[in-house]
Design a protein around this motif. Structure first.
Motif, PDB file in Angstrom:
ATOM      1  N   GLU A   1      29.099  10.468 -45.123  1.00  0.00           N
ATOM      2  CA  GLU A   1      27.876   9.784 -44.550  1.00  0.00           C
ATOM      3  C   GLU A   1      27.284  11.343 -43.520  1.00  0.00           C
ATOM      4  OE1 GLU A   1      25.691   8.051 -45.864  1.00  0.00           O
ATOM      5  OE2 GLU A   1      27.725   6.955 -46.681  1.00  0.00           O
ATOM      6  N   SER A   2      26.020  11.971 -44.652  1.00  0.00           N
ATOM      7  CA  SER A   2      25.273  12.502 -43.639  1.00  0.00           C
ATOM      8  C   SER A   2      25.294  13.160 -41.486  1.00  0.00           C
ATOM      9  CB  SER A   2      23.937  12.647 -42.771  1.00  0.00           C
ATOM     10  OG  SER A   2      23.485  12.912 -44.699  1.00  0.00           O
ATOM     11  N   ALA A   3      25.772  11.349 -41.213  1.00  0.00           N
ATOM     12  CA  ALA A   3      25.990  12.024 -39.912  1.00  0.00           C
ATOM     13  C   ALA A   3      27.655  12.441 -39.592  1.00  0.00           C
ATOM     14  CB  ALA A   3      25.365  10.716 -39.329  1.00  0.00           C
TER      15      ALA A   3
ATOM     16  N   ASN B   1      17.402  13.924 -30.995  1.00  0.00           N
ATOM     17  CA  ASN B   1      18.096  13.037 -31.541  1.00  0.00           C
ATOM     18  C   ASN B   1      18.391  12.884 -32.541  1.00  0.00           C
ATOM     19  OD1 ASN B   1      19.466  12.755 -28.374  1.00  0.00           O
ATOM     20  ND2 ASN B   1      17.435  11.108 -27.943  1.00  0.00           N
ATOM     21  N   ARG B   2      17.164  12.991 -33.846  1.00  0.00           N
ATOM     22  CA  ARG B   2      17.176  12.645 -34.430  1.00  0.00           C
ATOM     23  C   ARG B   2      18.221  13.208 -34.835  1.00  0.00           C
ATOM     24  NH1 ARG B   2      11.097  13.733 -35.729  1.00  0.00           N
ATOM     25  NH2 ARG B   2      11.378  14.914 -34.377  1.00  0.00           N
TER      26      ARG B   2
ATOM     27  N   GLU C   1      21.119  12.174 -36.687  1.00  0.00           N
ATOM     28  CA  GLU C   1      21.638  11.890 -37.338  1.00  0.00           C
ATOM     29  C   GLU C   1      21.470  12.708 -38.800  1.00  0.00           C
ATOM     30  OE1 GLU C   1      17.637   9.558 -38.132  1.00  0.00           O
ATOM     31  OE2 GLU C   1      17.837   8.778 -36.246  1.00  0.00           O
TER      32      GLU C   1
ATOM     33  N   THR D   1      27.623  15.945 -37.401  1.00  0.00           N
ATOM     34  CA  THR D   1      27.652  15.638 -35.556  1.00  0.00           C
ATOM     35  C   THR D   1      28.546  17.178 -35.133  1.00  0.00           C
ATOM     36  OG1 THR D   1      28.923  13.890 -36.306  1.00  0.00           O
ATOM     37  CG2 THR D   1      29.589  14.835 -34.326  1.00  0.00           C
TER      38      THR D   1
ATOM     39  N   SER E   1      30.334  10.831 -33.303  1.00  0.00           N
ATOM     40  CA  SER E   1      29.450  10.857 -34.620  1.00  0.00           C
ATOM     41  C   SER E   1      28.596  10.559 -33.588  1.00  0.00           C
ATOM     42  CB  SER E   1      29.410  10.340 -35.615  1.00  0.00           C
ATOM     43  OG  SER E   1      30.618  10.813 -36.407  1.00  0.00           O
ATOM     44  N   GLY E   2      27.321  10.494 -33.175  1.00  0.00           N
ATOM     45  CA  GLY E   2      25.961  10.545 -32.239  1.00  0.00           C
ATOM     46  C   GLY E   2      25.735  11.617 -31.379  1.00  0.00           C
TER      47      GLY E   2
END
Length: 352
Positions: free
Chosen positions: A4-6, A32-33, A36, A39, A73-74
């Motif tokens: 996944e992208s994130a 913060n976008r 998404e 990482t 992640s995030g």
């Protein structure tokens, strides 16, 4: 299974601590976008990033880790590469800043080699203060070619303009002696392969710029274009490659001829970078094509003159992150298509 992208881990070396590297990095991930899309894993130290964040007034939180494999992640992750507290002197060229730039780069490259990160984005270094007994390279490109495998090409890219360099960090007086038939074939092969695999262009068209003014004017202003460039281009065309030129460099960009091609191969550094930066400065990306791993960087340098003043535009660094992710994904797609040619046929049918 495709990530996944994130979950795509973008490793980041901080470059010269006295330049704008940390500023453009932190400004990029202040949004913060961006988390998404990937990482981020910054190779520096908690203390160094905290100081830069405070000095520049950037509102960002980060998570300290000891290894890139521990990145979450995030979050914006910072790998603690050093325990010392480097003295930051914005706008000044210091040996200490060069030492930590090398430490950051080496740690990031090692993590890339160990598959702890997926791609590498490098902030600007100072080519002078990085020189050391264990680091004697004119810049990132040569070091990465040694460490990551493959044959490198400095490839300046945007969505609409891509310029590769036949010779890069070579003094103008030495350019001609570095241009050989073997080098021309090699660089064109790298560009063509990169356009197909990294940018998903099926049948790329490549233009070659002449070495001399007016491509030598039939030998009046130099014979290299007729004796070195033209025979290689003719040979490669006979082998099915879409290579055109050599074109006179002075009018090639101003007349918009460049828009007819997927990429341009310039004979030397400024012949390619002056028009590239004129047309796309702040949005261009320096991509090292030909390597086994993905590395990008912004199209600017340390910018000492504005360092520490919170005036740096993160646009090019952000584009470097986007480009690294796109190329990583394109390479993964290419691998899947190579394993399953039927998928390519189905994709074409669905698009039709």
């Amino acid at each position: 299974m495709k990530k996944e992208s994130a979950n795509i881990k973008v490793g980041i070396s901080v470059g010269d601590l006295n330049g704008i590297g940390c500023e453009v990095i932190l400004k990029t991930f202040e949004d913060n976008r961006m988390l998404e899309l990937c990482t981020p894993v910054i190779f520096a130290s908690n203390k160094t990033i905290s100081q830069q964040k405070s000095d520049l007034g950037i509102n960002i939180t980060f998570h300290g880790v000891e290894r890139a494999s521990q990145a979450i992640s995030g979050k914006v992750n910072v790998v603690n590469v050093w325990k010392q507290t480097p003295e930051i002197q914005y706008g000044k060229e210091t040996a200490e800043a060069g030492k930590y730039a090398i430490q950051s780069l080496k740690a990031a490259v090692k993590a890339l080699q160990n598959n702890e990160i997926d791609v590498l984005v490098t902030a600007p270094i100072n080519k002078k203060n990085i020189q050391a007994e264990d680091f004697n390279f004119p810049g990132h490109t040569d070091y990465l070619a040694q460490e990551l495998g493959g044959e490198s090409l400095m490839f300046m890219v945007t969505d609409t303009l891509k310029v590769g360099l036949l010779t890069d960090h070579v003094a103008v007086k030495d350019v001609v002696e570095n241009i050989t038939s073997k080098r021309i074939r090699n660089k064109i092969d790298i560009i063509e392969k990169s356009l197909k695999i990294d940018f998903a262009i099926t049948k790329p068209k490549i233009a070659m710029l002449g070495i001399n003014p007016h491509s030598g004017d039939n030998g009046v202003i130099g014979k290299e274009d007729d004796e070195v460039l033209r025979p290689v281009i003719k040979e490669m065309v006979s082998n099915g490659k879409l290579i055109f030129g050599p074109y006179a460099a002075d009018s090639f960009f101003g007349s918009d001829v460049y828009k007819q091609f997927d990429a341009i191969l310039a004979a030397y550094h400024d012949q390619g970078l002056i028009p590239f930066k004129t047309l796309s400065f702040g949005q261009g990306v320096n991509f090292t094509a030909g390597l086994n791993r993905v590395r990008t960087s912004p199209d600017h340098g340390t910018a000492y003159e504005i360092a520490g003043k919170s005036k740096a535009d993160p646009g090019s660094f952000k584009e470097a992150v986007f480009t690294a992710i796109k190329i990583y994904r394109n390479r993964e797609d290419y691998k899947e298509i190579s394993k399953n040619p039927l998928r390519k046929q189905k994709t074409r049918a669905s698009q039709g």
